[in-house]
Design a protein around this motif. Structure first.
Motif, short mmCIF file in Angstrom:
data_model
loop_
_atom_site.label_atom_id
_atom_site.label_comp_id
_atom_site.label_asym_id
_atom_site.label_seq_id
_atom_site.Cartn_x
_atom_site.Cartn_y
_atom_site.Cartn_z
N MET A 23 0.76 -1.28 -0.17
CA MET A 23 -0.01 0.06 -0.06
C MET A 23 0.86 1.14 -0.09
O MET A 23 0.69 2.21 -0.61
CB MET A 23 -0.92 0.09 1.05
CG MET A 23 -1.92 -1.02 1.48
SD MET A 23 -2.96 -1.21 -0.13
CE MET A 23 -3.71 0.52 -0.34
N ILE A 26 2.11 1.71 -3.31
CA ILE A 26 1.14 2.38 -4.33
C ILE A 26 0.90 3.56 -4.21
O ILE A 26 0.55 4.32 -5.05
CB ILE A 26 -0.26 1.29 -4.01
CG1 ILE A 26 -0.03 -0.17 -4.56
CG2 ILE A 26 -1.27 1.79 -4.96
CD1 ILE A 26 -1.22 -1.11 -4.08
N LYS A 29 3.38 5.42 -5.76
CA LYS A 29 3.65 5.33 -7.25
C LYS A 29 2.45 6.03 -7.96
O LYS A 29 2.44 6.76 -8.94
CB LYS A 29 3.29 3.79 -7.75
CG LYS A 29 3.24 3.46 -9.04
CD LYS A 29 4.80 3.10 -9.63
CE LYS A 29 4.59 2.70 -11.20
NZ LYS A 29 6.11 2.77 -11.10
N PHE A 30 1.26 6.10 -7.16
CA PHE A 30 0.35 7.18 -7.51
C PHE A 30 0.74 8.79 -7.39
O PHE A 30 0.39 9.34 -8.50
CB PHE A 30 -0.87 6.97 -6.64
CG PHE A 30 -1.99 6.02 -6.88
CD1 PHE A 30 -2.50 5.81 -8.27
CD2 PHE A 30 -2.53 5.29 -6.05
CE1 PHE A 30 -3.34 4.97 -8.58
CE2 PHE A 30 -3.64 4.49 -6.43
CZ PHE A 30 -4.00 4.11 -7.74
N ILE A 42 6.09 -0.58 -7.33
CA ILE A 42 5.20 -0.67 -6.06
C ILE A 42 5.81 -1.54 -5.06
O ILE A 42 5.39 -1.85 -4.05
CB ILE A 42 3.81 -0.96 -6.42
CG1 ILE A 42 3.64 -2.26 -7.24
CG2 ILE A 42 3.32 0.22 -7.12
CD1 ILE A 42 2.23 -2.75 -7.80
N THR A 236 -1.83 1.02 7.00
CA THR A 236 -2.89 0.01 6.34
C THR A 236 -4.15 -0.20 7.29
O THR A 236 -5.10 -0.34 6.71
CB THR A 236 -1.89 -1.23 5.88
OG1 THR A 236 -0.74 -0.80 5.34
CG2 THR A 236 -2.87 -1.91 4.85
N LEU A 268 -10.36 -4.64 -1.64
CA LEU A 268 -9.07 -4.28 -2.08
C LEU A 268 -9.22 -2.71 -3.15
O LEU A 268 -8.33 -2.10 -2.98
CB LEU A 268 -8.38 -5.44 -2.79
CG LEU A 268 -7.77 -6.32 -2.11
CD1 LEU A 268 -7.29 -7.50 -3.24
CD2 LEU A 268 -6.69 -5.82 -1.29
N VAL A 269 -10.29 -3.03 -3.60
CA VAL A 269 -10.58 -1.85 -4.66
C VAL A 269 -10.77 -0.34 -3.61
O VAL A 269 -10.17 0.62 -3.93
CB VAL A 269 -11.89 -2.12 -5.60
CG1 VAL A 269 -12.34 -0.42 -6.08
CG2 VAL A 269 -11.73 -2.89 -6.44
N LEU A 272 -7.24 0.76 -2.89
CA LEU A 272 -6.66 1.54 -3.84
C LEU A 272 -7.34 2.76 -4.01
O LEU A 272 -6.60 3.78 -4.19
CB LEU A 272 -7.07 0.55 -5.16
CG LEU A 272 -6.21 -0.52 -5.52
CD1 LEU A 272 -6.46 -1.03 -6.83
CD2 LEU A 272 -4.63 -0.18 -5.44
N PHE A 273 -8.63 2.72 -3.84
CA PHE A 273 -9.31 4.17 -3.99
C PHE A 273 -8.66 5.00 -2.82
O PHE A 273 -8.56 6.23 -3.16
CB PHE A 273 -10.74 4.03 -3.82
CG PHE A 273 -11.48 5.09 -3.89
CD1 PHE A 273 -11.59 6.16 -5.06
CD2 PHE A 273 -11.96 6.08 -2.71
CE1 PHE A 273 -12.17 7.29 -5.02
CE2 PHE A 273 -12.63 7.06 -2.62
CZ PHE A 273 -12.84 7.78 -3.69
N ALA A 275 -5.90 4.82 -1.45
CA ALA A 275 -4.36 5.20 -1.82
C ALA A 275 -4.59 6.28 -2.60
O ALA A 275 -3.53 7.33 -2.54
CB ALA A 275 -3.96 4.08 -2.20
N PHE A 276 -5.55 6.26 -3.62
CA PHE A 276 -5.51 7.39 -4.78
C PHE A 276 -5.79 8.72 -4.08
O PHE A 276 -5.16 9.62 -4.17
CB PHE A 276 -6.54 6.99 -5.74
CG PHE A 276 -6.79 7.98 -6.81
CD1 PHE A 276 -5.92 7.97 -7.92
CD2 PHE A 276 -7.80 8.87 -6.60
CE1 PHE A 276 -5.95 9.01 -8.82
CE2 PHE A 276 -7.96 9.66 -7.60
CZ PHE A 276 -6.84 9.85 -8.72
#
Lengths: 314, 655
Positions: A23, A26, A29-30, A42, A236, A268-269, A272-273, A275-276
């Motif tokens: 995480m 990620i 990376k974002f 990542i 996390t 997980l989505v 990710l969201f 993290a974004f």
């Protein structure tokens, strides 16, 4: 508790621990992509950790036994939290503690880190510890209030394994001002607790901006690896709490394989969201001056207070 | 000797049991009494015997709970009588638990005292015996005369034990005696009202009284005991008194005396007087007062530099949480029995915990003063490297005070938060205030954590900031053992908290109308034992794993940006709390001034400045005015007599 349940619950705790460096990677990376850089892989945090774990340690001659013990305490407290926080299944493996305990285990983590900062006798450590405590005086009540809000709102009390289920079963009615306000407050708390911009910048070592990094400055090698890993786990775990308690839709509350898989994907989505969102916030905001952060923290405090009061008045 | 009776409604006691109780009471009381007299003799050997006798009494005190469990409560009448009543004691479960825990603490303090090398005089040791005796009798008292006499003796003895300072202890004397007078007035009123000084006959008197009167009595009691517990604005004596008295006096004052005050307050409010319907208004006032005290205590403790002053303000905060719980219990009494039970258990449990961890910290501070000779945290540091044992037990104490799981302080704060979040609270009419209380708990908790991280960090960690700290004397033999026992107690009381709380709960239901199971009001579950084992196991496992895959460790200098660091380059304790002070500047009202080449921040005590100073100044002015009457001229005195006579006669004539 059936064996299946235990396996799933242990699995989600392990997953939470394992994906925490990911995480972190990620988010970076974002951020890199938003700044039109290629960025590192990542999986870079895993490599960093492996490198640190194999390095020799250098400790200061002014450090006591406590300094060497603190990384273990920090890691252990985060592992315990990974066991009690639901991720993609509402049940948790260790029902020995509730939401209030979770908050106090965060206090354990913070207290040991602050003591670690005071070790060694450098100026930076004391500075980081002092600033961390200043922020946490305002973070702690907001955190307590926002979790109290969802505990009361769901009507499930403070038990970890029943809140998310209760909120999901409330349906649309759960989308009350209380939940929205509490979630907003929790988001600010998440940023502040995990030393992210605008409260702190985890990527610099500039003394003007340092809070978290200043406290762990004296650690090296294995100790540093454990401190880093536990702070990744903290991020996390906060994200998992946000996903499973404040936005619990999609979480599995029975042991059907199909619903578990679906829930895993949804969770997980969500991660990710988040993290974004984190990367977005870090890209468009800048680190604020230290003595301006209380303003933002007070906003978080007020939001959570409003959340709780709106619950009682509306 | 003693006349022993079983509590009302139970089977009368056999002769064996009676003999046993008489023997027990003799072991409990007589050594301490003998100790007082031996201490009065000048010979040093008698002083040692006196300490031994005090310890014997303490051990008997610890056995109070087993004694209760064996006899299921008893009351005993002393072979003494005065023209104002009999001296009666009564042992119920709550009392016995409190006597036991206070005796443990007392024993540890006395043990530490005897190994501390302070060279206390025989008189001081006699006073220690007297303090134990009066505290125990006050907790057990079941007749007004015994209660008031022993309470007064507690105040007087602590006053005498604070023997190396003057102004602070007179301030303490004044304030606690005003409190004592209020308490005396309340009990005197109840005595006249019931016509008996035997409190065995007092059960829920508020049912017979006017609501206004009983509520006022309760308010008066809270304020009266508040003078001892440091409720604002009566805390003015605390910091100075704590900072300047011998540490063992302070340790006993802050732990055992607070236990006594809370126990008597609890028994008189919930058992003897009882809750009336009107109480909610007063309960809200008391709740607000307690919250203010808690916040003020926590905030002030964070900026002090003397370790004992830090502990003094944190005592204020802890006791304020207890009085807050008691006032919430009064608030919930009518409609939420389970919740009432929960908050009273939380209050009593927190009091017990406080006495354990606060005495641990006080004794640690005493040991530190002894080995380094330094009295401010700004001149300490690095002790953990030299005295790892002491630093480990102190860490346990600091963690308990900060309410870190799985220590005992955590469990009682968890209970309080459960009461505030609890499902029942939602339907109470006071629910809008609950978020504010939760926020208060959060702020207080973190400020106290800051304060203890600061205390611990500046004493034990970092580099030594003075010569005394860099080269401390070795610890005195045997002075670590009592600290270890207290630290162990902190952990076990945390891990086994639920059995203890069950005991408290059943004790509460024995003597009051609060008889609902407290666990009903809990909305979450906690297993401190599992939590503790898991946490410990995890740490151990991680440690073993790193042992297996070993890497080497090098020792080097602390990184100092290429230069060399000296101990003055560390953060100072003032600097450590500066960010919070700056955020809460309006509350602190601090002023910074430049003095020579350094800046000094001053904090004022608004209560002293705005309440005590004006009152004192007013009295002084008034007495100057009165002095003008005293001309020293015999004619004017004769004139005064004449005028007084005339006024008196006229008054008699007209009335």
């Amino acid at each position: 508790m059936t064996p299946m349940e235990i396996i799933v619950e242990l699995g989600q705790a392990l997953l939470l621990i394992i994906i925490s460096p990911l995480m972190y990677g990620i988010v970076s990376k974002f951020k890199a992509l938003m700044q039109r850089r290629v960025g590192s892989s990542i999986f870079q945090p895993y490599r960093d950790l492996r490198k640190l774990f194999s390095r020799n340690e250098v400790t200061s001659r002014d450090c006591s036994w406590l300094f060497r013990g603190i990384p273990y305490v920090c890691m252990a407290s985060m592992i315990i939290l990974a066991l009690v926080v639901p991720f993609f299944f509402t049940g948790v493996l260790a029902p020995f503690g509730d939401l209030i305990t979770v908050v106090y285990i965060f206090t354990l983590y913070r207290f040991s880190m602050v003591l670690g900062g005071l070790e060694g006798g450098s100026t930076f450590g004391g500075m980081g510890s002092s600033r961390e405590m200043m922020m946490s005086v305002l973070i702690e009540p907001a955190l307590l209030l926002s979790i109290a809000t969802i505990a009361v709102m769901s009507g499930a009390g403070t038990d970890m394994d029943s809140i998310s289920e209760a909120i999901v079963k409330m349906g649309v009615a759960a989308l009350s001002p209380a939940l929205v306000l509490a979630a907003a407050s929790f988001l600010i708390t998440l940023l502040a607790e995990n030393a992210r911009i605008p409260f702190d910048n985890p990527t610099t070592h500039l003394e003007l901006t340092m809070v978290h990094e200043a406290m762990i400055l004296e650690y090296s090698g294995r100790g540093l690896a454990m401190m880093e890993l536990s702070s990744m786990m903290r991020l996390t775990i906060f994200m998992a709490m946000m996903g499973s308690l404040f936005l619990p839709w999609g979480i599995a509350y029975d042991l059907e394989p199909a619903s578990l898989l679906l829930s895993l994907a949804i969770s997980l989505v969500k991660m990710l969201f988040m993290a974004f969102v984190l990367a977005l916030a870090e890209s468009i905001l800048c680190k604020t001056r230290l003595f301006k952060t209380p303003n933002l923290l007070t906003v978080s405090f007020m939001l959570s207070l409003l959340a709780m009061i709106s619950l009682y008045i509306l | 000797m003693f006349v022993i009776t079983a509590p009302d409604g139970s089977v009368p006691m056999g002769p064996d049991e009676q003999t046993m109780i008489v023997a027990y009471l003799s072991i409990l009381l007589i050594p301490a009494i003998v100790g007082i007299f031996l201490g009065l003799l000048r010979n040093e050997r008698f002083g040692k015997v006196s300490v031994g006798l005090c310890m014997t009494s303490c051990i008997a005190g610890i056995l109070c709970t087993p004694m209760y469990l064996y006899t299921e409560g008893f009351s005993a009448k002393f072979p003494l009588e005065s023209f104002i009543g009999e001296y009666i004691i009564f042992i119920d479960l709550i009392t016995s638990i409190f006597v036991s825990i206070s005796s443990v603490v007392f024993l540890m303090v006395v043990l530490h005292m005897s190994h501390s090398g302070h060279g206390y005089s025989n008189g001081y040791l006699a006073l220690t015996c007297a303090l134990f005796l009066s505290c125990v009798l006050c907790m057990m008292a079941d007749s007004v005369i015994l209660l008031l006499v022993s309470w007064e003796v507690v105040s007087l003895v602590t006053f005498l034990m604070a023997d190396n300072n003057d102004l602070p202890r007179w301030r303490f004397f004044m304030i606690t005696h005003i409190g004592g007078l209020v308490i005396m007035a309340v009990f005197g009123y109840l005595w006249v009202f019931t016509g008996t000084g035997d409190m065995g006959n007092w059960h829920q008197l508020s049912a017979l009284m006017d609501d206004n009167v009983s509520s006022l009595l309760i308010l008066a009691l809270f304020l009266g005991f508040g003078t001892k517990l440091g409720t604002i604005p009566f805390h003015a004596w605390m910091p100075e008194m704590y900072a300047t008295s011998p540490t063992h006096t302070t340790a006993l004052l802050t732990t055992v005396c607070s236990n006594v005050a809370v126990l008597i307050l609890f028994k008189s409010v919930f058992s003897w007087i009882g809750i009336s319907n009107l109480i909610s208004v007063f309960a809200v006032i008391l709740c607000i007062l307690s919250v203010a005290t808690a916040l003020w205590g926590a905030m002030e403790s964070m900026v002090q530099t003397g370790p004992k002053r830090i502990l003094a303000y944190s005592s204020m905060e802890n006791m304020a949480l207890v009085t807050m719980c008691l006032s919430l219990a009064m608030l919930f009494f009518d409609s939420f029995p389970a919740l009432t039970s929960l908050v009273t258990v939380a209050a009593l449990f927190h009091t017990m915990n406080h006495s354990v961890f606060k005495s641990l910290m006080m004794l640690t501070v005493d040991s530190i003063e002894d080995v380094t000779g330094e009295r401010t945290i700004d001149r300490l540091g690095g002790i953990a490297c030299v005295l790892p044992g002491l630093s480990a037990v102190a860490l346990i104490g600091a963690m308990s005070l900060t309410a870190i799981p799985p220590m005992n302080g955590f469990v009682s704060e968890w209970l309080m938060l459960q009461a505030l979040i609890g499902t029942d609270t939602v339907s109470s009419s006071m629910r809008v205030f609950m978020p504010l209380l939760i926020a208060m708990m959060g702020v207080c908790g973190m400020v106290v954590a800051t304060s203890y991280a600061r205390l611990y960090g500046f004493i034990f960690l970092g580099r030594p900031r003075s010569k005394g700290a860099s080269d401390p004397r070795p610890l005195r033999k045997g002075s670590l053992a009592p600290l270890m026992v207290l630290a162990l107690l902190c952990i076990t009381m945390g891990l086994l908290s639920f059995p203890i709380m069950d005991g408290l709960s059943s004790g509460i239901s024995d003597i009051t109308l609060i008889d609902t199971e407290y666990r009903i009001a809990l909305s979450g579950n906690l297993e401190p034992l599992t939590l503790g084992i898991l946490l410990g196991g995890c740490i151990l496992l991680l440690f073993l794993m790193t042992r297996i895959f070993r890497t080497s460790r090098n020792i080097d200098e602390t990184w100092g940006c290429g230069g060399t660091l000296d101990e003055r380059m560390q953060y100072s304790s003032e600097g450590f709390s500066q960010p919070i002070v700056r955020v809460f500047h309006p509350i602190y009202g601090d002023t910074t001034e430049k003095r020579g080449n350094r800046y000094v921040t001053r904090f004022m005590e608004p209560f002293v400045k705005y309440i005590y100073r004006p009152i004192g100044a007013g009295i002084v002015t008034l007495s100057y005015q009165v002095r003008r009457l005293q001309t020293g001229n015999i004619q004017s005195y004769l004139g005064y007599i004449l005028i007084t006579l005339m006024v008196a006669l006229l008054a008699v004539r007209w009335l």
